[in-house]
Design an enzyme around this catalytic site. Structure first.
Site, mmCIF file in Angstrom:
data_model
loop_
_atom_site.group_PDB
_atom_site.id
_atom_site.type_symbol
_atom_site.label_atom_id
_atom_site.label_comp_id
_atom_site.label_asym_id
_atom_site.label_seq_id
_atom_site.Cartn_x
_atom_site.Cartn_y
_atom_site.Cartn_z
ATOM 1 N N ASN A 209 0.989 -0.954 0.073
ATOM 2 C CA ASN A 209 0.062 -0.157 -0.373
ATOM 3 C C ASN A 209 0.949 0.991 -0.242
ATOM 4 O O ASN A 209 2.258 0.895 -0.410
ATOM 5 C CB ASN A 209 -1.115 0.151 1.046
ATOM 6 C CG ASN A 209 0.038 -0.501 2.262
ATOM 7 O OD1 ASN A 209 0.828 0.642 2.886
ATOM 8 N ND2 ASN A 209 -0.136 -1.164 3.044
ATOM 9 N N ASP A 278 -4.277 -6.124 5.383
ATOM 10 C CA ASP A 278 -5.325 -6.698 5.279
ATOM 11 C C ASP A 278 -5.066 -8.847 5.057
ATOM 12 O O ASP A 278 -6.181 -9.724 5.526
ATOM 13 C CB ASP A 278 -6.707 -6.900 5.173
ATOM 14 C CG ASP A 278 -6.507 -5.165 6.483
ATOM 15 O OD1 ASP A 278 -6.453 -5.475 7.093
ATOM 16 O OD2 ASP A 278 -7.367 -4.114 6.028
ATOM 17 N N LYS A 288 7.680 -18.391 -10.547
ATOM 18 C CA LYS A 288 7.126 -16.448 -11.298
ATOM 19 C C LYS A 288 6.005 -17.144 -11.933
ATOM 20 O O LYS A 288 6.406 -17.795 -13.001
ATOM 21 C CB LYS A 288 8.164 -16.414 -12.228
ATOM 22 C CG LYS A 288 7.540 -14.907 -12.841
ATOM 23 C CD LYS A 288 8.937 -14.053 -13.437
ATOM 24 C CE LYS A 288 8.550 -13.035 -14.099
ATOM 25 N NZ LYS A 288 8.959 -13.109 -15.203
ATOM 26 N N PHE A 322 -5.010 3.641 14.452
ATOM 27 C CA PHE A 322 -4.579 4.491 13.766
ATOM 28 C C PHE A 322 -6.232 4.011 12.302
ATOM 29 O O PHE A 322 -6.016 2.756 12.327
ATOM 30 C CB PHE A 322 -4.135 4.708 12.718
ATOM 31 C CG PHE A 322 -2.551 5.839 12.902
ATOM 32 C CD1 PHE A 322 -2.021 5.467 14.477
ATOM 33 C CD2 PHE A 322 -2.401 7.327 12.347
ATOM 34 C CE1 PHE A 322 -0.786 6.254 15.004
ATOM 35 C CE2 PHE A 322 -1.458 8.091 12.882
ATOM 36 C CZ PHE A 322 -0.883 7.798 13.821
ATOM 37 N N LYS A 336 -13.122 0.847 15.553
ATOM 38 C CA LYS A 336 -12.470 0.368 15.803
ATOM 39 C C LYS A 336 -11.245 0.570 17.225
ATOM 40 O O LYS A 336 -11.506 -0.228 17.561
ATOM 41 C CB LYS A 336 -11.160 0.870 14.632
ATOM 42 C CG LYS A 336 -11.371 0.231 13.184
ATOM 43 C CD LYS A 336 -10.689 1.368 12.253
ATOM 44 C CE LYS A 336 -11.133 0.993 10.497
ATOM 45 N NZ LYS A 336 -10.509 1.421 9.698
ATOM 46 N N LYS A 340 -11.541 -3.432 18.658
ATOM 47 C CA LYS A 340 -10.102 -3.461 19.035
ATOM 48 C C LYS A 340 -9.256 -3.222 20.596
ATOM 49 O O LYS A 340 -8.259 -3.189 20.246
ATOM 50 C CB LYS A 340 -9.052 -2.790 17.829
ATOM 51 C CG LYS A 340 -9.498 -2.763 16.279
ATOM 52 C CD LYS A 340 -8.310 -2.881 15.325
ATOM 53 C CE LYS A 340 -8.972 -3.128 13.869
ATOM 54 N NZ LYS A 340 -7.604 -3.413 12.560
HETATM 55 N N1 CTP Z 1 -4.120 -3.446 11.869
HETATM 56 C C1 CTP Z 1 -3.156 -4.317 12.633
HETATM 57 N N2 CTP Z 1 -3.636 -5.380 11.471
HETATM 58 C C2 CTP Z 1 -4.175 -5.363 10.228
HETATM 59 C C3 CTP Z 1 -4.386 -4.518 10.140
HETATM 60 C C4 CTP Z 1 -5.318 -2.857 10.575
HETATM 61 O O1 CTP Z 1 -2.827 -4.153 13.166
HETATM 62 N N3 CTP Z 1 -3.872 -6.418 9.863
HETATM 63 C C5 CTP Z 1 -3.973 -1.289 12.536
HETATM 64 C C6 CTP Z 1 -3.270 0.064 11.624
HETATM 65 O O2 CTP Z 1 -2.149 -0.500 12.591
HETATM 66 C C7 CTP Z 1 -4.149 0.056 12.697
HETATM 67 C C8 CTP Z 1 -5.830 -0.222 12.865
HETATM 68 O O3 CTP Z 1 -5.549 -1.655 12.742
HETATM 69 O O4 CTP Z 1 -3.787 1.227 13.410
HETATM 70 C C9 CTP Z 1 -6.465 -0.292 11.769
HETATM 71 O O5 CTP Z 1 -5.914 0.410 10.766
HETATM 72 P P1 CTP Z 1 -6.821 0.146 8.978
HETATM 73 O O6 CTP Z 1 -6.340 -0.315 7.848
HETATM 74 O O7 CTP Z 1 -7.669 1.240 9.159
HETATM 75 O O8 CTP Z 1 -8.508 -0.628 10.061
HETATM 76 P P2 CTP Z 1 -9.218 -2.309 9.088
HETATM 77 O O9 CTP Z 1 -9.235 -2.363 10.627
HETATM 78 O O10 CTP Z 1 -8.031 -2.880 8.570
HETATM 79 O O11 CTP Z 1 -10.458 -2.071 8.768
HETATM 80 P P3 CTP Z 1 -10.611 -2.203 7.426
HETATM 81 O O12 CTP Z 1 -9.848 -1.832 6.076
HETATM 82 O O13 CTP Z 1 -11.604 -2.118 6.920
HETATM 83 O O14 CTP Z 1 -10.768 0.122 7.026
#
Ligand code: CTP
Length: 396
Positions: A209, A278, A288, A322, A336, A340
């Protein structure tokens, strides 16, 4: 917000003058007030206008120029300074100060100030290692002047050896850590995650990302400067390794999970600024993937939510997450925070072009477990980090 500190930057005439611009830009981004004094020789390398534009203050060169205000400038700047930084510092300025010579605006200001004075020397190796210069440096150190030592390397004159101006990031970081003297995190262990993670598809490809890691690194540096023992777990980022902290480099979700779990229990504050992938490809291809079909379909499966996992393990730790959102910022962030088991969540709107991902600035809302929603206006990521710790430490 915390008081603005003032740095008076003295620029003396060497080929490294242009690098002082970079230092000033970094100090400004960190929220400091910067005034510049140039020697006549320095103005031969770079025009004062460049320094004026970056510092957003008039540049002082001539001691006998028509005064622009009813202040004796070398005295007023000497008093205003929380710190004086001489970058680059030529052997000439070192020699003058070491021997009590004050014959221009810069050397008179150095003599008149009670603030700490830091020299970042840059010179040809033979000049720098000349015993007279080394003796001047020793003498200045005895009087309490600080030095950011030059590096070894290839110099502008073509010689190789010591005398290369220290890295500009290191110079600005040292200055920041010297002026920013709140040590309210002394004795605390702070764990920070930063940057993206990657999910490999085959031996040559991966998905990731846009996270640059800048926010997480700013948080780690702020925690270090406030006295914390910092562990930074970083995904692949294009940022120099910060000094004064333990840095664990990882690439994938499972590596970050392992490093976070290993460090979680001993931490007091855990801040998860990383943009963790995620999903990962369901079947990693050891070979490959060849270009045989018109379409390529890769199936992804959910990967571990690291923050949620440690939220479940939480005992006395303060846990900060975040939330990067493109819509319903506050509602999504709140959800969240609950899901969490967080104490704070920093919510940022990723649809703004000049803040958030990969930018130097950010504009966020910090939601607290007690229901407070604190809106932080657009400012440097370092200043956001400062505000975050002020909130965690109930300083506002
Ligand atoms: N985070 C994490 N592990 C993941 C995804 C996210 O620890 N697999 C943590 C990030 O470091 C951040 C928080 O969760 O502090 C929120 O991340 P974000 O990408 O905004 O949310 P998601 O939980 O992934 O939900 P979505 O993508 O559906 O918005």
């Amino acid at each position: 917000m915390s008081d603005k500190k003032t740095i008076v930057v003295g620029v003396t005439g060497g080929i490294a003058v242009y690098k002082a611009l970079d230092v000033i830009s970094k100090l400004k981004k960190a929220g400091l007030e910067v005034h510049v004094i140039m020697t006549e020789h320095a103005t031969k390398f770079v025009s004062p206008l460049s320094f004026q534009s970056l510092s957003q203050n008039m540049v002082v060169v001539d001691m006998f120029a028509e005064p622009k205000a009813w202040e004796i400038q070398h005295i007023s700047l000497a008093k205003k300074a929380d710190l004086m930084l001489i970058v680059p510092a030529t052997v000439n300025v070192l020699g003058k100060v070491a021997n009590g010579i004050a014959d221009d605006m810069l050397t008179t200001t150095i003599m008149a100030t009670k603030a700490p004075v830091v020299f970042a020397p840059a010179a040809n190796t033979n000049m720098f290692l000349n015993p007279i210069v080394q003796d001047n440096i020793r003498k200045l150190k005895v009087f309490g002047y600080k030095f950011i030592e030059p590096e070894e390397g290839r110099l502008a004159c073509g010689d190789t050896g010591s005398g290369k101006l220290a890295d500009t990031t290191l110079i600005s970081e040292i200055v920041l850590s010297m002026v920013y003297d709140i040590k309210d995190l002394k004795g605390k262990k702070v764990l920070v995650t930063a940057g993206p993670t990657i999910a490999p598809v085959d031996p040559v490809r991966f998905i990731t990302n846009r996270s640059s890691g800048k926010m997480g690194y700013a948080i780690a540096e702020e925690a270090r400067d406030r006295g914390a023992e910092v562990t930074l777990i970083s995904g692949p980022c294009n940022i120099n390794k910060p000094f004064g902290m333990k840095v664990i480099n990882i690439k994938e979700n499972h590596e970050m999970l392992k490093a976070v779990k290993e460090n979680f229990e001993s931490s007091d504050i855990v801040i998860k600024a990383a943009a963790v992938a995620d999903y990962k490809p369901k079947n990693y291809s050891n070979k490959k993937i060849k270009k045989v079909n018109e379409d390529l379909v890769i199936q992804f499966e959910k990967d571990t939510d690291i923050l949620r996992t440690i939220g479940e393990m939480k005992k006395n730790q303060i846990l900060v997450g975040f939330a990067a959102e493109s819509d319903d910022l506050i509602a999504n962030a709140k959800s969240k925070l609950e899901r969490k088991n967080l104490d704070y969540i920093v919510a940022n709107d990723i649809t703004c072009n000049d803040t958030g991902f990969a930018c130097d600035e950010n504009k966020v809302n910090i939601l607290c477990r007690d229901g407070r929603n604190i809106s932080i206006s657009k400012m440097s990521k370092r200043m956001i980090a400062r505000e975050l710790f002020n909130i965690i430490n109930e300083k506002r």
